[in-house]
Design an enzyme around this catalytic site. Structure first.
Site, PDB file in Angstrom:
ATOM      1  N   ARG A 177      -0.777  -7.002   0.106  1.00  0.00           N
ATOM      2  CA  ARG A 177      -1.084  -6.262  -1.124  1.00  0.00           C
ATOM      3  C   ARG A 177      -1.592  -7.181  -2.248  1.00  0.00           C
ATOM      4  NH1 ARG A 177      -0.937  -3.689   2.581  1.00  0.00           N
ATOM      5  NH2 ARG A 177       0.305  -1.832   3.028  1.00  0.00           N
ATOM      6  N   SER A 227       3.003   4.600  -1.250  1.00  0.00           N
ATOM      7  CA  SER A 227       4.241   3.815  -1.170  1.00  0.00           C
ATOM      8  C   SER A 227       4.570   3.272  -2.555  1.00  0.00           C
ATOM      9  CB  SER A 227       4.072   2.651  -0.181  1.00  0.00           C
ATOM     10  OG  SER A 227       3.863   3.136   1.123  1.00  0.00           O
ATOM     11  N   GLU A 297       4.868  -1.118  -6.361  1.00  0.00           N
ATOM     12  CA  GLU A 297       3.530  -1.396  -5.823  1.00  0.00           C
ATOM     13  C   GLU A 297       2.432  -0.916  -6.784  1.00  0.00           C
ATOM     14  OE1 GLU A 297       1.102   0.028  -1.950  1.00  0.00           O
ATOM     15  OE2 GLU A 297       2.897  -1.151  -1.555  1.00  0.00           O
TER      16      GLU A 297
END
Length: 304
Positions: A177, A227, A297
């Protein structure tokens, strides 16, 4: 209309870009929450990015780049700046042999579909990720064992000085990420991927299986940012949240999904405050019970 917005609107007219002053951001993020920005501009060219960023910097105006808004949580207070939307007006896709080059605003799902039509394999597991090609590269998005890192060849971006630059995969600093673009403030304008020749029918079948898994296991029927927490080293956020008995925990209309507890969802009229309060509760309980520290996130956009 202020003189500043009038000047900005005139520049957009010259560039043939659509501008919406005082734009509500609810319809421009997948969580369907948040207040207004000073203006939202739909980008249609590299020149538009360069000239608009130059104008905004010269006027000491904050700006933020979004695609489909699938990885942001927008403040209830909105964003005191200008949103540059790299979306449908900047979404061309070109395919030559086994190379796909697309503008940053192309939907990742559309890129996957074009690859399938041309019998190109490698992106099947990325099908269904609700973002753009540029956004997916920016955060090295991934699913079911495949990341952008596995298919990316190169990209073009606008650097902090407004110059158009090419960058190869080896220089992108891709990890979980993360990419170098979050550090160098580069604005991704095109993405080039290298795939493998495959059977179009098999690729389509694999894509359909992938999206079926998503629908079965993820709460796609509700707005969310996907997510909600990054995967902690040595474990999974959803596993930890489940073990702590937090499925269904809610604040207002924000809820830890009972279908997949790695998702915080908007049950209808959740506010940013609801979402962040719930996330803080989850983080606190998980840390207290397991010792793991969860990290959001999505990016929080605007002042809380």
């Amino acid at each position: 209309m202020s003189s500043y917005i009038r000047e900005l609107s005139n520049l957009c007219s010259e560039l043939d870009c659509r501008i919406i002053p005082e734009c509500s951001l609810r319809e421009y993020n997948t969580f369907r929450i948040g207040g207004k920005c000073n203006a939202l501009i739909s980008i249609n060219s590299i020149e538009a990015v360069q000239k608009l960023v130059e104008f905004l910097k010269n006027n000491s105006t904050d700006y933020y780049i979004i695609g489909r808004g699938s990885n942001i949580i927008v403040s209830d207070n909105g964003y005191d700046g200008v949103i540059l939307l790299l979306g449908g007006d900047f979404s061309d896709i070109e395919i030559r042999n086994n190379i796909i080059k697309c503008q940053a605003g192309a939907k990742l799902a559309s890129v996957c579909t074009e690859a399938q039509k041309h019998g190109l394999s490698g992106m099947e597991n990325l099908y269904g990720i609700p973002g753009t090609a540029g956004g997916a590269l920016y955060m090295n998005a991934g699913a079911y064992g495949t990341e952008m890192n596995d298919v990316i060849e190169s990209a073009e971006y606008i650097d902090s000085e407004g110059n158009l630059k090419n960058i190869s995969k080896s220089d992108m600093g891709l990890s979980y990420r993360h990419s170098i673009f979050s550090e160098n403030n580069g604005i991704i304008v095109s993405v080039t991927m290298k795939l493998e020749k495959g059977d179009s029918g098999k690729i389509k079948s694999d894509m359909e299986e992938c999206i079926s898994k998503r629908r079965e296991k993820q709460p796609l029927e509700y707005p969310s940012a996907g997510s909600t927490f990054k995967r902690p080293v040595g474990n999974y956020a959803s596993k930890l949240i489940d073990e702590c008995g937090l499925k269904g925990l809610s604040c207002g209309d924000a809820e830890v999904s009972t279908k997949h507890c790695g998702f915080v969802i908007n049950k209808g009229n959740a506010s940013c405050r609801d979402v962040l309060e719930l996330c803080e509760k989850v983080k606190s309980i998980v840390k207290e019970k397991t010792g793991y520290i969860l990290e959001l996130e999505p990016v929080i956009l605007g002042k809380i």
